[in-house]
Design a protein around this motif. Structure first.
Motif, short mmCIF file in Angstrom:
data_model
loop_
_atom_site.label_atom_id
_atom_site.label_comp_id
_atom_site.label_asym_id
_atom_site.label_seq_id
_atom_site.Cartn_x
_atom_site.Cartn_y
_atom_site.Cartn_z
N SER A 72 0.85 -1.56 -6.51
CA SER A 72 -1.10 -1.45 -7.34
C SER A 72 -0.85 -1.10 -8.72
O SER A 72 0.05 -0.67 -9.44
CB SER A 72 -1.62 -0.27 -7.12
N LYS A 96 -8.62 -7.55 6.29
CA LYS A 96 -9.97 -7.40 5.24
C LYS A 96 -11.25 -8.38 5.63
O LYS A 96 -11.40 -8.88 6.51
CB LYS A 96 -9.40 -8.31 4.10
N ASN A 154 -11.79 0.78 -0.32
CA ASN A 154 -11.01 -1.15 -0.25
C ASN A 154 -10.74 -0.41 1.14
O ASN A 154 -10.60 -0.44 2.10
CB ASN A 154 -10.16 -0.67 -1.39
N GLN A 155 -10.50 1.07 1.39
CA GLN A 155 -9.03 1.26 2.70
C GLN A 155 -10.72 2.38 3.30
O GLN A 155 -10.40 2.52 4.62
CB GLN A 155 -9.07 3.17 2.50
N HIS A 196 0.62 -1.11 -0.18
CA HIS A 196 -0.10 -0.31 -0.21
C HIS A 196 0.64 1.54 -0.27
O HIS A 196 0.51 2.51 -0.47
CB HIS A 196 -0.81 -0.06 1.10
N LEU A 222 -16.45 -5.95 -2.30
CA LEU A 222 -15.36 -4.36 -2.78
C LEU A 222 -16.17 -3.35 -4.36
O LEU A 222 -16.21 -2.84 -4.35
CB LEU A 222 -14.17 -4.06 -1.90
N ARG A 223 -15.86 -4.48 -5.08
CA ARG A 223 -15.53 -4.09 -6.49
C ARG A 223 -17.03 -3.76 -6.86
O ARG A 223 -17.68 -3.14 -7.84
CB ARG A 223 -14.83 -5.67 -7.25
N ASN A 272 -12.43 -9.00 -2.40
CA ASN A 272 -12.08 -8.25 -3.23
C ASN A 272 -13.50 -8.07 -4.53
O ASN A 272 -13.75 -7.08 -4.75
CB ASN A 272 -11.57 -9.48 -3.95
N PHE A 305 -8.70 -4.18 -7.46
CA PHE A 305 -9.92 -4.69 -6.15
C PHE A 305 -8.95 -5.79 -6.05
O PHE A 305 -8.94 -6.78 -5.08
CB PHE A 305 -11.20 -4.69 -6.14
#
Ligand code: BYC
Length: 320
Positions: free
Chosen positions: A113, A222, A140-141, A46, A229-230, A226, A203
């Motif tokens: 990323s 998490k 995501n954050q 990150h 969130l996407r 993934n 993601f």
């Protein structure tokens, strides 16, 4: 910090019970070695993303179309630098030096990323990065602001506030261009067409092929998958695109009234794999820029070390 290589089953059970109660884990608490390693991997990736992420946008600072746009972009790129340094500090609480983290980036051992391996071809890309890339990062954050590791969660709360400003400035650029001349409209639509799929790839792989998800979810690093969130990002973004008359390059996109989701077409995972294994459009350029910055900064590190040594010698003299 207390860590062990062969995790003590009693300590592990206590650790998992703490997570179950919704407690956060702090740097000096006992933690399984794998938890520490996963966090170092994720947090350093990150931090590296924030630092490498300064490059595509920094490329447009000298060409911003007005003084106002230049000031906003400068501030945004500086914010990203700040986020990177902040998350490096957070990662250091896990018992690893910044020097080692940077080394891992420069030798290709650590990832950053995928999104930052695409080029910024026009001014519209700056708007679309703010809107889509920072927009995806916020989704995501916001989840990571509730992660189980205290220093990371607290960093995310602060960073998300700035990311919201980044997203708004990007969406504003896109709105102005979408309402502008036919050429401006075409330019912003072209940028959306190029950044849409890479934004969805941010993601990470689909849940079925995400090797780290199960462990990260169990340990509440998490809090969502993934794919979940996407989907949230797509659901939030499509109405924003519609509001300013832009489309996304997906012929399979359709609204499912029953699930209230915008269903989207297949992601090109071969492209994602190529990008994360170093073969995206700008991987070599980005790494070359980071290596050059590191080499150019050698004198600063040497001067800081010499200064620290001098200070230490002085305090020894005073103590004697
Ligand atoms: N790019 O098991 P998975 C920003 C890797 S900066 C590259 O699902 P995980 C901004 C993954 O690392 C935004 N690699 O992994 C800055 C793993 O490989 P390794 C950065 C990716 O960890 C400036 C493998 O694929 N945000 O917002 O469960 C300007 C398998 O994946 C990517 C963060 O870093 C990718 N997109 O989930 C504007 C957030 N996706 O490490 C904006 C923190 C996956 O085993 N990170 N991989 O070799 C995370 O939330 C998670 O690590 C991820 C991946 C969702 C990214």
């Amino acid at each position: 910090m207390t860590v062990s290589t062969a995790d003590d089953p009693i300590k592990l059970a206590e650790f998992e019970a703490r997570l179950e109660r919704g407690e956060t884990i702090e740097p000096k608490d006992w933690m399984p070695e794998k938890y520490r390693k996963q966090l170092i991997r994720m947090m350093s990736q990150h931090a590296h993303s924030e630092i490498v992420g300064m490059l595509p946008e920094g490329n447009w600072i000298t060409r911003a179309p007005s003084l106002r746009r230049k000031m906003v972009l400068l501030a945004k790129v500086q914010d990203e630098g700040g986020h990177g340094l902040y998350i490096y500090c957070g990662t250091e609480t896990l018992g690893i030096d910044r020097e080692e983290l940077v080394e891992q980036l420069l030798t290709g051992k650590a990832k950053y990323s995928s999104i930052f391996n695409y080029p910024t071809l026009t001014w519209a890309d700056i708007g679309v990065i703010g809107w889509l890339v920072d927009g995806a990062a916020i989704v995501n954050q916001t989840m990571l602001a509730k992660t189980s590791y205290g220093p990371y969660a607290r960093a995310m709360i602060r960073i998300c506030k700035e990311e919201n400003f980044h997203k708004r400035q990007g969406y504003e650029i896109c709105t102005v261009m979408a309402k502008g001349t036919p050429a401006q409209r075409a330019m912003v639509q072209d940028a959306v067409n190029r950044w849409w799929w890479p934004s969805l790839m941010m993601f990470g792989p689909s849940d079925g092929t995400s090797p780290n998800s199960a462990e990260l979810l169990r340990w509440r690093v998490k809090r969502e998958t993934n794919d979940a969130l996407r989907q949230r990002f797509v659901n939030l973004t499509i109405p924003q695109a519609q509001a300013i008359g832009l489309t996304v390059p997906d012929p399979d996109l359709r609204y499912n009234a029953e699930t209230e989701n915008w269903e989207f077409g297949a992601i090109d995972w071969a492209e994602f794999q190529a990008v994360i294994s170093g073969n995206g459009p700008c991987n070599r350029e980005r790494m070359a820029a980071r290596r050059k910055a590191h080499d150019d900064g050698a004198w600063v590190r040497e001067a800081a070390e010499a200064h620290a040594a001098k200070q230490a010698a002085r305090s020894r003299e005073h103590a004697a």
